[in-house]
Design an enzyme around this catalytic site. Structure first.
Site, short mmCIF file in Angstrom:
data_model
loop_
_atom_site.label_atom_id
_atom_site.label_comp_id
_atom_site.label_asym_id
_atom_site.label_seq_id
_atom_site.Cartn_x
_atom_site.Cartn_y
_atom_site.Cartn_z
N LYS A 68 0.81 -1.22 0.00
CA LYS A 68 0.00 0.00 0.00
C LYS A 68 0.85 1.28 0.00
O LYS A 68 0.45 2.28 -0.58
CB LYS A 68 -0.96 0.00 1.19
CG LYS A 68 -2.10 -1.01 1.04
CD LYS A 68 -3.11 -0.88 2.16
CE LYS A 68 -4.20 -1.94 2.01
NZ LYS A 68 -5.25 -1.84 3.03
N ALA A 130 -1.92 1.87 15.14
CA ALA A 130 -1.46 3.04 14.39
C ALA A 130 -0.73 2.60 13.13
O ALA A 130 0.20 3.26 12.67
CB ALA A 130 -0.55 3.89 15.28
N TYR A 220 -11.75 -10.12 10.22
CA TYR A 220 -12.98 -10.90 10.11
C TYR A 220 -12.59 -12.36 9.92
O TYR A 220 -11.45 -12.66 9.54
CB TYR A 220 -13.84 -10.42 8.93
CG TYR A 220 -13.11 -10.49 7.63
CD1 TYR A 220 -12.36 -9.42 7.19
CD2 TYR A 220 -13.10 -11.66 6.88
CE1 TYR A 220 -11.62 -9.50 6.03
CE2 TYR A 220 -12.36 -11.75 5.71
CZ TYR A 220 -11.63 -10.66 5.30
OH TYR A 220 -10.89 -10.76 4.16
#
Ligand code: NDP
Length: 279
Positions: A68, A130, A220
């Site tokens: 990312k 964080a 999840y």
């Protein structure tokens, strides 16, 4: 006949990703002629893999762990929410331009507000963690004007850095995990740490929960996480991150295709599969 438009989710590892399944549901639901594939990039080969995909006519990509930040660096143009996050999960390709966005924050907000029906405005929120996921949700949370956003992280300097970055956007403070037992109760507690992946519980006091508290784990799975079980034992309402995952995908789909999927139908499908696989 025109070939279907091509999209991918890029990561390493990638086989676990539910994004191909989610986007296949969206495409079928909205009768969009597209292909969405998982793409495993070598750890040192993210940029080459993206360029290759563009050269083959790819239209867009989702980006997942660990790329990312590299996706943010590669982008030629970023949305404000991607800039604030410093991380990117959605790329769109337009000629030579690489347009970047981060839809994790809107995914979380939509799941809490629209799907769970819980308001954020005026509420006291605790964000645990964080890391990359936390960075992506802070600005969207502050935009809803909670009464206070408290950030707590194992490495406390990282929480301090985030507060320094975002304190012009709203009421945000950093606290050590050790200081949480004097903080009183919270309306919403969001676990964005990766502790759940290792079946660990961040060191949080039970005193922060009331029966109205929403305890939200971004993780999840088939079973409730340790964090969800702990929160439920102490009276909180609990929710996992499946809805966030589907809503961030829906926002990416909208960016690429200009049309919004009905996420409720997909949520039901994926949830029942998670449940079925446990039995
Ligand atoms: P990062 O690796 O960037 O950050 C991990 C964070 O977890 C850090 O703050 C780290 O603290 C903290 N942490 C790790 N282990 C522990 C522990 N045992 N106790 C307390 N804190 C711990 O990960 P991401 O931010 O990218 O992802 C975090 C989680 O969010 C993952 O479970 C991921 O699956 C989930 N996620 C879900 C999404 C969804 O759509 N549902 C989207 C994105 C992420 P420190 O700084 O001290 O190392």
């Amino acid at each position: 006949m025109k070939a279907p438009d091509r999209y991918a989710v890029i990561g390493n590892p990638i086989t676990h990703s539910k994004s191909p399944e989610i986007h296949a549901y969206f495409a079928a639901q909205l009768k969009q002629d597209l292909i969405y594939e998982p793409l495993l990039a070598p750890l040192n080969g993210f940029v080459a893999s993206v360029r290759d995909f563009i050269a083959q006519g790819g239209k867009g990509m989702n980006v997942t762990v660990p790329f990312k930040l590299e996706a943010y660096a590669l982008a030629s143009k970023c949305t404000a929410r991607a800039r604030a996050a410093g991380a990117v999960n959605t790329l769109s390709f337009d000629g030579d331009a690489i347009l970047a966005d981060n839809t994790d924050g809107i995914g979380l907000i939509t799941d809490i507000m629209a799907n769970a029906g819980v308001a954020i405005n005026g509420k006291r929120i605790l964000l645990l963690g964080a890391g990359g996921a936390a960075r992506g949700v802070i600005l969207p949370l502050l935009e809803q004007q909670p009464s206070q956003l408290v950030i707590a992280n194992r490495t406390s300097t990282k929480a301090d850095q985030l507060v320094n970055q975002f304190d012009t956007e709203g009421a945000v403070v950093a606290r050590d995990f050790g200081g949480l037992d004097v903080e009183g109760t919270f309306d919403i507690v969001i676990n964005s740490t990766s502790a759940s992946m290792a079946a660990e519980l961040p060191p949080i006091p039970a005193s922060m929960f009331t029966k109205e508290t929403l305890a939200y784990d971004m993780m999840y799975g088939r079973e409730p996480t340790v964090f969800m079980r702990f929160s439920a034992q102490h009276g909180a309402q609990v929710r996992d991150g499946l809805g966030m995952l589907i809503e961030q995908a829906a926002e990416a789909f909208f960016i690429w295709r200009g049309i919004r999927p009905n996420t409720a139908a997909v949520f039901g499908e994926l949830r029942s599969k998670l449940v079925v696989t446990t039995s």
